[in-house]
Design a protein around this motif. Structure first.
Motif, PDB file in Angstrom:
ATOM      1  N   MET A 192       0.842  -1.200   0.000  1.00 27.78           N
ATOM      2  CA  MET A 192       0.000   0.000   0.000  1.00 27.78           C
ATOM      3  C   MET A 192       0.877   1.251   0.000  1.00 27.78           C
ATOM      4  N   GLN A 193       1.901   1.187  -0.833  1.00 29.16           N
ATOM      5  CA  GLN A 193       2.883   2.259  -0.936  1.00 29.16           C
ATOM      6  C   GLN A 193       3.065   2.677  -2.387  1.00 29.16           C
ATOM      7  N   GLY A 194       3.218   3.983  -2.619  1.00 23.51           N
ATOM      8  CA  GLY A 194       3.426   4.488  -3.963  1.00 23.51           C
ATOM      9  C   GLY A 194       4.628   5.408  -4.030  1.00 23.51           C
ATOM     10  N   ILE A 195       5.026   5.722  -5.260  1.00 26.18           N
ATOM     11  CA  ILE A 195       6.140   6.634  -5.495  1.00 26.18           C
ATOM     12  C   ILE A 195       5.757   7.550  -6.645  1.00 26.18           C
ATOM     13  N   LEU A 196       6.060   8.845  -6.499  1.00 30.31           N
ATOM     14  CA  LEU A 196       5.623   9.854  -7.467  1.00 30.31           C
ATOM     15  C   LEU A 196       6.807  10.717  -7.879  1.00 30.31           C
ATOM     16  N   GLY A 197       6.916  10.983  -9.184  1.00 33.13           N
ATOM     17  CA  GLY A 197       7.948  11.851  -9.714  1.00 33.13           C
ATOM     18  C   GLY A 197       7.338  13.024 -10.437  1.00 33.13           C
ATOM     19  N   SER A 198       8.049  14.138 -10.462  1.00 27.36           N
ATOM     20  CA  SER A 198       7.495  15.378 -11.010  1.00 27.36           C
ATOM     21  C   SER A 198       8.555  16.135 -11.798  1.00 27.36           C
ATOM     22  N   ALA A 199       8.189  17.349 -12.208  1.00 24.00           N
ATOM     23  CA  ALA A 199       9.140  18.222 -12.896  1.00 24.00           C
ATOM     24  C   ALA A 199      10.044  18.883 -11.864  1.00 24.00           C
ATOM     25  N   SER A 200      10.737  18.066 -11.086  1.00 21.83           N
ATOM     26  CA  SER A 200      11.609  18.544 -10.017  1.00 21.83           C
ATOM     27  C   SER A 200      12.672  17.490  -9.750  1.00 21.83           C
ATOM     28  N   ASP A 201      13.476  17.717  -8.728  1.00 24.28           N
ATOM     29  CA  ASP A 201      14.523  16.763  -8.354  1.00 24.28           C
ATOM     30  C   ASP A 201      14.085  15.863  -7.202  1.00 24.28           C
ATOM     31  N   LYS A 202      12.767  15.713  -7.004  1.00 19.98           N
ATOM     32  CA  LYS A 202      12.253  14.963  -5.858  1.00 19.98           C
ATOM     33  C   LYS A 202      11.480  13.715  -6.290  1.00 19.98           C
ATOM     34  N   LEU A 203      11.637  12.669  -5.499  1.00 20.12           N
ATOM     35  CA  LEU A 203      10.745  11.519  -5.533  1.00 20.12           C
ATOM     36  C   LEU A 203       9.956  11.524  -4.231  1.00 20.12           C
ATOM     37  N   GLU A 204       8.646  11.431  -4.316  1.00 20.85           N
ATOM     38  CA  GLU A 204       7.796  11.459  -3.125  1.00 20.85           C
ATOM     39  C   GLU A 204       7.208  10.071  -2.880  1.00 20.85           C
ATOM     40  N   ILE A 205       7.438   9.551  -1.693  1.00 21.23           N
ATOM     41  CA  ILE A 205       6.911   8.253  -1.292  1.00 21.23           C
ATOM     42  C   ILE A 205       5.648   8.485  -0.459  1.00 21.23           C
ATOM     43  N   PHE A 206       4.582   7.777  -0.786  1.00 23.83           N
ATOM     44  CA  PHE A 206       3.325   7.962  -0.056  1.00 23.83           C
ATOM     45  C   PHE A 206       2.689   6.617   0.246  1.00 23.83           C
ATOM     46  N   LYS A 207       1.780   6.633   1.200  1.00 24.03           N
ATOM     47  CA  LYS A 207       1.078   5.417   1.622  1.00 24.03           C
ATOM     48  C   LYS A 207      -0.432   5.647   1.536  1.00 24.03           C
ATOM     49  N   ILE A 208      -1.187   4.570   1.444  1.00 31.99           N
ATOM     50  CA  ILE A 208      -2.631   4.612   1.673  1.00 31.99           C
ATOM     51  C   ILE A 208      -2.895   3.838   2.955  1.00 31.99           C
ATOM     52  N   LEU A 209      -3.388   4.533   3.970  1.00 32.68           N
ATOM     53  CA  LEU A 209      -3.634   3.920   5.269  1.00 32.68           C
ATOM     54  C   LEU A 209      -4.903   3.061   5.226  1.00 32.68           C
ATOM     55  N   PRO A 210      -5.121   2.183   6.211  1.00 28.48           N
ATOM     56  CA  PRO A 210      -6.298   1.308   6.207  1.00 28.48           C
ATOM     57  C   PRO A 210      -7.631   2.047   6.107  1.00 28.48           C
ATOM     58  N   ASN A 211      -7.665   3.302   6.545  1.00 27.76           N
ATOM     59  CA  ASN A 211      -8.916   4.068   6.452  1.00 27.76           C
ATOM     60  C   ASN A 211      -9.016   4.852   5.133  1.00 27.76           C
ATOM     61  N   HIS A 212      -8.177   4.464   4.146  1.00 21.17           N
ATOM     62  CA  HIS A 212      -8.174   5.079   2.812  1.00 21.17           C
ATOM     63  C   HIS A 212      -7.658   6.521   2.809  1.00 21.17           C
ATOM     64  N   THR A 213      -6.842   6.849   3.781  1.00 23.69           N
ATOM     65  CA  THR A 213      -6.236   8.176   3.821  1.00 23.69           C
ATOM     66  C   THR A 213      -4.868   8.145   3.145  1.00 23.69           C
ATOM     67  N   LEU A 214      -4.636   9.090   2.232  1.00 28.60           N
ATOM     68  CA  LEU A 214      -3.320   9.246   1.622  1.00 28.60           C
ATOM     69  C   LEU A 214      -2.396   9.951   2.603  1.00 28.60           C
ATOM     70  N   SER A 215      -1.177   9.420   2.738  1.00 24.71           N
ATOM     71  CA  SER A 215      -0.241   9.964   3.720  1.00 24.71           C
ATOM     72  C   SER A 215       1.162  10.040   3.123  1.00 24.71           C
ATOM     73  N   HIS A 216       1.820  11.190   3.281  1.00 29.77           N
ATOM     74  CA  HIS A 216       3.198  11.337   2.815  1.00 29.77           C
ATOM     75  C   HIS A 216       4.115  10.543   3.738  1.00 29.77           C
ATOM     76  N   LYS A 217       5.052   9.795   3.145  1.00 28.71           N
ATOM     77  CA  LYS A 217       5.977   8.977   3.935  1.00 28.71           C
ATOM     78  C   LYS A 217       7.374   9.577   3.961  1.00 28.71           C
ATOM     79  N   SER A 218       7.942   9.866   2.779  1.00 27.60           N
ATOM     80  CA  SER A 218       9.311  10.386   2.727  1.00 27.60           C
ATOM     81  C   SER A 218       9.577  11.016   1.369  1.00 27.60           C
ATOM     82  N   THR A 219      10.721  11.693   1.267  1.00 24.31           N
ATOM     83  CA  THR A 219      11.140  12.330   0.021  1.00 24.31           C
ATOM     84  C   THR A 219      12.581  11.953  -0.275  1.00 24.31           C
ATOM     85  N   ILE A 220      12.858  11.636  -1.526  1.00 19.56           N
ATOM     86  CA  ILE A 220      14.213  11.345  -1.971  1.00 19.56           C
ATOM     87  C   ILE A 220      14.648  12.462  -2.904  1.00 19.56           C
ATOM     88  N   LEU A 221      15.795  13.079  -2.624  1.00 21.26           N
ATOM     89  CA  LEU A 221      16.344  14.114  -3.497  1.00 21.26           C
ATOM     90  C   LEU A 221      17.310  13.471  -4.482  1.00 21.26           C
TER      91      LEU A 221
END
Length: 305
Positions: A192-221
């Motif tokens: 239940m973990q995702g990774i997102l990339g954008s027009a930047s130097d960041k990778l954003e790691i996020f989770k979906i919690l059991p109650n269906h809430t999106l939550s930021h986990k960490s950032t990779i530069l």
């Protein structure tokens, strides 16, 4: 960081300088890789010979996405919302207008996602954010992915919002603010973990919690990177591959997000990275990776198997 592996092979042929999309088609007696280019041509590569077997062309609209249906149809999503369906007929392909499986997601105007029926060829329902207080700030749909569980769909919008939709209820269950201009993401339902990339130097790691809430986990530069164009978690969930604007492919372990290697075979923006879902006998590997981009070359990799 250890020395990066070398590619198993480089596929070069009569393809446009921009190869936008790839699709493995692996069966007991067929091992093909389909490549859609900027001229609107789909090239069928035979992986047993590493040569182009045939080409399909229907106009000059670039092939941005390739999909496969359970009925062995090939679905091509082109510019301006054009969708072609190629049906198998013996060894040939017959071109028809329209799509895959029972339905597919298509981006529409005003930040709306359409759910297109492949039986009726109509938009049967829509994920319409017009009732949201921040609807006017969403902008263009940049990436989307059905999660395959409970009719959940993740959609990333130009303005920097990631929304978790319930398709049955046409309702947003949760939202997460991310970098503006998100270009790509992938999601692993086993963690239940995702990774997102954008027009930047960041990778954003996020989770979906059991109650269906999106939550930021960490950032990779990422060093010396101005943008990320494609992300792909390998089917065995051991690796995540990051295709960047500078032509490099960065490899991370998926669970611990440890950097493993940087592949520098390409010198232009990476447009697509795909993995075979089953063993490829021609390359003697259980999971083959293919990558392509603006340089018009396809690199084939057997990485850490």
């Amino acid at each position: 960081m250890p020395a990066p592996p070398d590619p198993r092979f480089l596929l070069r042929g009569d393809m446009d300088g921009n190869v936008h999309s790839l699709l493995f088609w692996i069966e007991p007696h067929v091992e093909h890789l389909y490549a859609g280019d900027g001229r609107g041509t789909i090239h069928t590569w035979d992986l047993k010979t590493n040569r182009i077997k045939n080409q399909l062309s229907d106009g000059e609209s670039p092939c941005f996405n390739l999909h496969r249906t359970n009925d062995s149809d090939l679905i091509v999503q082109r510019r301006h919302g054009i969708i072609d369906v190629y049906k198998a007929s013996e060894s040939n392909w017959i071109s028809q207008l329209l799509p895959e499986k029972n339905a597919m997601l298509v981006p529409l105007d005003s930040s709306v996602v359409g759910i297109l029926s492949l039986k009726t060829y109509n938009i049967e329902s829509m994920l319409d954010p017009s009732k949201l207080s921040y609807n006017d700030k969403l902008g263009t749909i940049m990436a989307m992915k059905p999660l395959g569980i409970n009719d959940l769909v993740l959609v990333a919008y130009e303005g920097g919002q990631l929304l978790l939709w319930d398709m049955k209820k046409n309702d947003v269950l949760s939202s997460l603010t991310v970098e503006q201009y998100p270009m790509t993401f992938d999601f692993d339902i086993s963690l239940m973990q995702g990774i997102l990339g954008s027009a930047s130097d960041k990778l954003e790691i996020f989770k979906i919690l059991p109650n269906h809430t999106l939550s930021h986990k960490s950032t990779i530069l990422l060093e010396h990177v101005s943008g990320v164009s494609v992300l792909s978690v390998r089917p065995d969930k051991k690796l995540v591959t990051v295709g960047c604007w500078d032509g490099c492919i960065r490899l991370f372990s998926w669970k611990k997000l440890r950097p493993l290697a940087i592949l520098r075979e390409h010198n232009e923006t990476i447009y697509d990275i795909v993995y075979s879902q089953r063993e490829v006998e021609a390359y003697d590997t259980k999971c083959l990776m293919a990558a392509t981009g603006k340089d018009g070359c396809i690199s084939m990799w057997d990485i850490y198997n």
